[in-house]
Motif scaffolding. Structure first.
Motif, PDB file in Angstrom:
ATOM      1  N   GLU A 193       0.830  -1.199   0.000  1.00 44.93           N
ATOM      2  CA  GLU A 193       0.000   0.000   0.000  1.00 44.93           C
ATOM      3  C   GLU A 193       0.868   1.254   0.000  1.00 44.93           C
ATOM      4  O   GLU A 193       0.468   2.307   0.479  1.00 44.93           O
ATOM      5  N   GLY A 194       2.071   1.099  -0.583  1.00 45.89           N
ATOM      6  CA  GLY A 194       2.995   2.223  -0.644  1.00 45.89           C
ATOM      7  C   GLY A 194       2.428   3.412  -1.392  1.00 45.89           C
ATOM      8  O   GLY A 194       2.699   4.571  -1.046  1.00 45.89           O
ATOM      9  N   ALA A 195       1.627   3.162  -2.434  1.00 46.32           N
ATOM     10  CA  ALA A 195       1.037   4.261  -3.203  1.00 46.32           C
ATOM     11  C   ALA A 195       0.148   5.125  -2.315  1.00 46.32           C
ATOM     12  O   ALA A 195       0.097   6.351  -2.467  1.00 46.32           O
ATOM     13  N   LEU A 196      -0.549   4.490  -1.370  1.00 45.22           N
ATOM     14  CA  LEU A 196      -1.406   5.229  -0.449  1.00 45.22           C
ATOM     15  C   LEU A 196      -0.572   6.088   0.494  1.00 45.22           C
ATOM     16  O   LEU A 196      -0.950   7.220   0.820  1.00 45.22           O
ATOM     17  N   LEU A 197       0.568   5.568   0.908  1.00 45.77           N
ATOM     18  CA  LEU A 197       1.484   6.335   1.756  1.00 45.77           C
ATOM     19  C   LEU A 197       1.930   7.609   1.048  1.00 45.77           C
ATOM     20  O   LEU A 197       1.847   8.714   1.598  1.00 45.77           O
ATOM     21  N   TRP A 198       2.406   7.456  -0.197  1.00 47.26           N
ATOM     22  CA  TRP A 198       2.899   8.625  -0.934  1.00 47.26           C
ATOM     23  C   TRP A 198       1.777   9.586  -1.283  1.00 47.26           C
ATOM     24  O   TRP A 198       1.967  10.813  -1.255  1.00 47.26           O
ATOM     25  N   ALA A 199       0.605   9.057  -1.586  1.00 45.06           N
ATOM     26  CA  ALA A 199      -0.529   9.923  -1.909  1.00 45.06           C
ATOM     27  C   ALA A 199      -0.897  10.794  -0.717  1.00 45.06           C
ATOM     28  O   ALA A 199      -1.195  11.994  -0.876  1.00 45.06           O
ATOM     29  N   GLU A 200      -0.875  10.225   0.471  1.00 41.17           N
ATOM     30  CA  GLU A 200      -1.210  10.992   1.664  1.00 41.17           C
ATOM     31  C   GLU A 200      -0.160  12.059   1.945  1.00 41.17           C
ATOM     32  O   GLU A 200      -0.489  13.195   2.312  1.00 41.17           O
ATOM     33  N   LEU A 201       1.112  11.730   1.765  1.00 37.04           N
ATOM     34  CA  LEU A 201       2.175  12.717   1.989  1.00 37.04           C
ATOM     35  C   LEU A 201       2.108  13.841   0.961  1.00 37.04           C
ATOM     36  O   LEU A 201       2.325  15.015   1.292  1.00 37.04           O
ATOM     37  N   LYS A 202       1.812  13.495  -0.285  1.00 33.89           N
ATOM     38  CA  LYS A 202       1.714  14.520  -1.323  1.00 33.89           C
ATOM     39  C   LYS A 202       0.465  15.377  -1.161  1.00 33.89           C
ATOM     40  O   LYS A 202       0.448  16.548  -1.551  1.00 33.89           O
ATOM     41  N   HIS A 203      -0.574  14.794  -0.597  1.00 32.25           N
ATOM     42  CA  HIS A 203      -1.813  15.540  -0.367  1.00 32.25           C
ATOM     43  C   HIS A 203      -1.643  16.582   0.730  1.00 32.25           C
ATOM     44  O   HIS A 203      -2.318  17.625   0.705  1.00 32.25           O
ATOM     45  N   ARG A 204      -0.740  16.315   1.672  1.00 37.22           N
ATOM     46  CA  ARG A 204      -0.521  17.228   2.806  1.00 37.22           C
ATOM     47  C   ARG A 204       0.975  17.486   2.969  1.00 37.22           C
ATOM     48  O   ARG A 204       1.583  17.130   3.973  1.00 37.22           O
ATOM     49  N   PRO A 205       1.604  18.104   1.979  1.00 36.17           N
ATOM     50  CA  PRO A 205       3.061  18.288   2.022  1.00 36.17           C
ATOM     51  C   PRO A 205       3.482  19.315   3.074  1.00 36.17           C
ATOM     52  O   PRO A 205       2.716  20.201   3.446  1.00 36.17           O
ATOM     53  N   GLY A 206       4.714  19.163   3.536  1.00 38.39           N
ATOM     54  CA  GLY A 206       5.290  20.149   4.436  1.00 38.39           C
ATOM     55  C   GLY A 206       4.896  20.015   5.885  1.00 38.39           C
ATOM     56  O   GLY A 206       5.261  20.855   6.716  1.00 38.39           O
ATOM     57  N   GLY A 207       4.160  18.967   6.224  1.00 40.89           N
ATOM     58  CA  GLY A 207       3.731  18.781   7.600  1.00 40.89           C
ATOM     59  C   GLY A 207       4.726  17.976   8.415  1.00 40.89           C
ATOM     60  O   GLY A 207       5.867  17.717   7.996  1.00 40.89           O
ATOM     61  N   LEU A 208       4.295  17.563   9.584  1.00 36.45           N
ATOM     62  CA  LEU A 208       5.111  16.740  10.468  1.00 36.45           C
ATOM     63  C   LEU A 208       4.966  15.270  10.098  1.00 36.45           C
ATOM     64  O   LEU A 208       3.849  14.761   9.963  1.00 36.45           O
ATOM     65  N   VAL A 209       6.090  14.591   9.925  1.00 33.77           N
ATOM     66  CA  VAL A 209       6.116  13.139   9.720  1.00 33.77           C
ATOM     67  C   VAL A 209       6.899  12.523  10.864  1.00 33.77           C
ATOM     68  O   VAL A 209       8.001  12.990  11.199  1.00 33.77           O
ATOM     69  N   CYS A 210       6.327  11.516  11.487  1.00 39.80           N
ATOM     70  CA  CYS A 210       7.020  10.773  12.547  1.00 39.80           C
ATOM     71  C   CYS A 210       7.496   9.437  11.989  1.00 39.80           C
ATOM     72  O   CYS A 210       6.792   8.803  11.203  1.00 39.80           O
ATOM     73  N   LEU A 211       8.685   9.023  12.387  1.00 39.15           N
ATOM     74  CA  LEU A 211       9.197   7.700  12.030  1.00 39.15           C
ATOM     75  C   LEU A 211       9.662   7.022  13.307  1.00 39.15           C
ATOM     76  O   LEU A 211      10.526   7.563  14.009  1.00 39.15           O
ATOM     77  N   VAL A 212       9.073   5.891  13.611  1.00 39.03           N
ATOM     78  CA  VAL A 212       9.444   5.132  14.807  1.00 39.03           C
ATOM     79  C   VAL A 212      10.435   4.057  14.387  1.00 39.03           C
ATOM     80  O   VAL A 212      10.079   3.105  13.691  1.00 39.03           O
ATOM     81  N   ALA A 213      11.684   4.244  14.778  1.00 38.14           N
ATOM     82  CA  ALA A 213      12.751   3.355  14.333  1.00 38.14           C
ATOM     83  C   ALA A 213      12.633   1.986  14.986  1.00 38.14           C
ATOM     84  O   ALA A 213      12.014   1.819  16.040  1.00 38.14           O
ATOM     85  N   ASP A 214      13.270   1.025  14.362  1.00 32.83           N
ATOM     86  CA  ASP A 214      13.360  -0.324  14.922  1.00 32.83           C
ATOM     87  C   ASP A 214      14.831  -0.609  15.228  1.00 32.83           C
ATOM     88  O   ASP A 214      15.310  -0.303  16.302  1.00 32.83           O
ATOM     89  N   ASN A 215      15.558  -1.117  14.254  1.00 34.82           N
ATOM     90  CA  ASN A 215      16.926  -1.554  14.511  1.00 34.82           C
ATOM     91  C   ASN A 215      17.971  -0.525  14.106  1.00 34.82           C
ATOM     92  O   ASN A 215      17.740   0.319  13.243  1.00 34.82           O
ATOM     93  N   ALA A 216      19.133  -0.643  14.715  1.00 43.71           N
ATOM     94  CA  ALA A 216      20.291   0.182  14.370  1.00 43.71           C
ATOM     95  C   ALA A 216      20.989  -0.412  13.146  1.00 43.71           C
ATOM     96  O   ALA A 216      20.496  -1.331  12.504  1.00 43.71           O
ATOM     97  N   GLY A 217      22.139   0.156  12.794  1.00 46.30           N
ATOM     98  CA  GLY A 217      22.997  -0.425  11.763  1.00 46.30           C
ATOM     99  C   GLY A 217      22.414  -0.346  10.374  1.00 46.30           C
ATOM    100  O   GLY A 217      21.977   0.704   9.917  1.00 46.30           O
ATOM    101  N   ARG A 218      22.400  -1.480   9.695  1.00 48.22           N
ATOM    102  CA  ARG A 218      21.977  -1.528   8.289  1.00 48.22           C
ATOM    103  C   ARG A 218      20.528  -1.124   8.097  1.00 48.22           C
ATOM    104  O   ARG A 218      20.144  -0.715   7.001  1.00 48.22           O
ATOM    105  N   GLU A 219      19.700  -1.241   9.126  1.00 48.19           N
ATOM    106  CA  GLU A 219      18.312  -0.811   8.975  1.00 48.19           C
ATOM    107  C   GLU A 219      18.161   0.682   9.191  1.00 48.19           C
ATOM    108  O   GLU A 219      17.412   1.355   8.480  1.00 48.19           O
ATOM    109  N   LEU A 220      18.860   1.221  10.166  1.00 45.87           N
ATOM    110  CA  LEU A 220      18.732   2.650  10.452  1.00 45.87           C
ATOM    111  C   LEU A 220      19.278   3.492   9.308  1.00 45.87           C
ATOM    112  O   LEU A 220      18.792   4.596   9.054  1.00 45.87           O
ATOM    113  N   LEU A 221      20.259   2.974   8.605  1.00 40.25           N
ATOM    114  CA  LEU A 221      20.854   3.713   7.490  1.00 40.25           C
ATOM    115  C   LEU A 221      19.813   4.088   6.427  1.00 40.25           C
ATOM    116  O   LEU A 221      19.659   5.275   6.108  1.00 40.25           O
ATOM    117  N   PRO A 222      19.065   3.150   5.847  1.00 42.64           N
ATOM    118  CA  PRO A 222      18.054   3.554   4.865  1.00 42.64           C
ATOM    119  C   PRO A 222      16.922   4.365   5.475  1.00 42.64           C
ATOM    120  O   PRO A 222      16.289   5.165   4.772  1.00 42.64           O
TER     121      PRO A 222
END
Length: 397
Positions: free
Chosen positions: A192-221
């Motif tokens: 459902e990635g298209a829905l994710l991008w559609a929502e971000l493009k519909h409301r650009p410039g706002g606050l986005v939260c990202l809840v991290a999981d692992n360090a290292g190779r995952e945190l990099l991307p």
């Protein structure tokens, strides 16, 4: 003895399903305590020169968690009152009778206690998983990830999400019993990635939260994705949430964020260094705000988060939840019918929410019946192999 924080009061109607426990021999949850944790304990004791006291306490924890009963934290523990409240009705019972999410969380809290992380001695504040994290961040696999950033301007948004999604396969805890992460075929079961991008493009410039999981190779991307959101104006500000203390082997803390940004700032090629430079400046300027909260190490689902954290999420256009543990907490660590709608169990979250998750535990929702039947008919333990993933989105209206 009161709680250190209390769940928010919210009207949230969620269906019910059996809670996962680790008392069924041969189940995935059982294998975590009887196969993964014993190997983890030995790795921890080999990685750092803990003394006889620390080593004895760690071994005692392992014995208790596999064949004993749940004992509370010492009275001197800073969060002892909180855990007493969380464990009401569980103390003195076998570990396997507690909800799997609760018991697994308590195991890692007790491991920190055993290694002296919260004590007054020299081991205070020493991350028992730091050697694993450092080895991965400095390894050749991360060099390959950085080299791929040479064509950063040519990478599409969908590629960056895919990188953040499958980066979750680098989870060090998963590697303990599954061999080399990334082995075997991969399949994106729900996209459902298209829905994710559609929502971000519909409301650009706002606050986005990202809840991290692992360090290292995952945190990099994850950090590269954050840089993209800021550069493209899809987010005016990003809040990156990390754990307040070491948790679940490779979970990211502030130390890990700083180490990863520094790895980028000193990387080849130039494009990777530029990502590191921009992230550094974004942190200085407040466009990237790294935060934490005690709740991120709580044995509770997100629908029981405290009011102050809910208010932070509630201000976001979108919250991106990374990884398996966040997924378990988002939908509930329960044996849902796989066809249960994602929004039905994640809709209580205070903002629109996207889950980027590779499957490494039994919990799964949002699937179609045909896919479930096909996978159930295969020889693979598809829910726990780490070779399948989902991108699922619930838009809050």
């Amino acid at each position: 003895m009161g709680r250190l924080f209390t769940p928010r009061e919210v009207e949230c109607h969620v269906p019910t399903a059996p809670v996962i426990r680790s008392n069924v021999p041969g189940s995935f949850a059982w294998s975590v305590f009887h196969e993964r944790h014993p190997e983890l304990v030995q790795r921890v004791l080999r990685a750092l020169p803990y003394g006889p006291g620390e080593r004895a306490r760690v071994e005692q924890l392992l014995a208790e968690s596999t064949s004993g009963v749940l004992e509370p934290l010492p009275e001197s523990a800073q969060d002892g009152a909180q855990w007493l409240a969380w464990g009401e009705g569980l103390w003195g019972r076998p570990w396997g009778e507690a909800p799997f999410l609760w018991a697994e969380s308590y195991f890692y809290r007790r491991l920190l206690e055993a290694t002296g992380y919260f004590g007054a001695g020299a081991w205070r504040g020493v991350d028992p998983f730091a050697p694993f994290k450092a080895a991965e961040l400095g390894g050749a696999s991360v060099d390959e990830e950085l080299a791929a950033l040479a064509d950063l301007d040519g990478l599409q948004a969908e590629v960056l999400v895919a990188s953040a999604l499958w980066g979750n396969r680098a989870d060090l805890s998963f590697q303990i019993t599954a061999g080399v992460a990334g082995a075997g075929a991969s399949e994106l079961l729900v996209d459902e990635g298209a829905l994710l991008w559609a929502e971000l493009k519909h409301r650009p410039g706002g606050l986005v939260c990202l809840v991290a999981d692992n360090a290292g190779r995952e945190l990099l991307p994850d950090l590269v994705l954050i840089d993209f959101l800021l550069r493209q104006g899809l987010a005016g500000r990003v809040v990156l949430y990390v754990k307040p203390q070491p948790y679940f082997v490779s979970d990211a803390t502030m130390d890990d964020v700083l180490a990863t940004v520094e790895r980028l700032r000193n990387a080849q090629p130039d494009a990777a260094r530029e990502v590191g430079r921009r992230l550094w400046q974004a942190m200085r300027g407040g466009e990237l705000d790294v935060r934490t909260h005690a709740f991120f190490c709580a044995p509770l689902p997100y629908r029981e988060m405290p009011a102050d954290l809910a208010a932070e999420f509630g201000a976001a256009v979108m919250t991106v939840m990374k990884g398996d543990l966040n997924y378990r907490r988002l939908v509930g660590d329960q044996l849902w019918p796989p066809t249960t709608a994602f929004g039905e169990v994640a809709g209580c979250f205070p903002s629109s929410v996207a889950a980027l998750r590779t499957l490494k535990s039994d919990v799964i929702v949002g699937m179609d019946e045909a896919t479930v039947s096909r996978l159930d008919g295969s020889d693979e333990a598809w829910r726990t192999s780490g070779r399948h993933a989902v991108v699922q989105v619930s838009v809050r209206t």
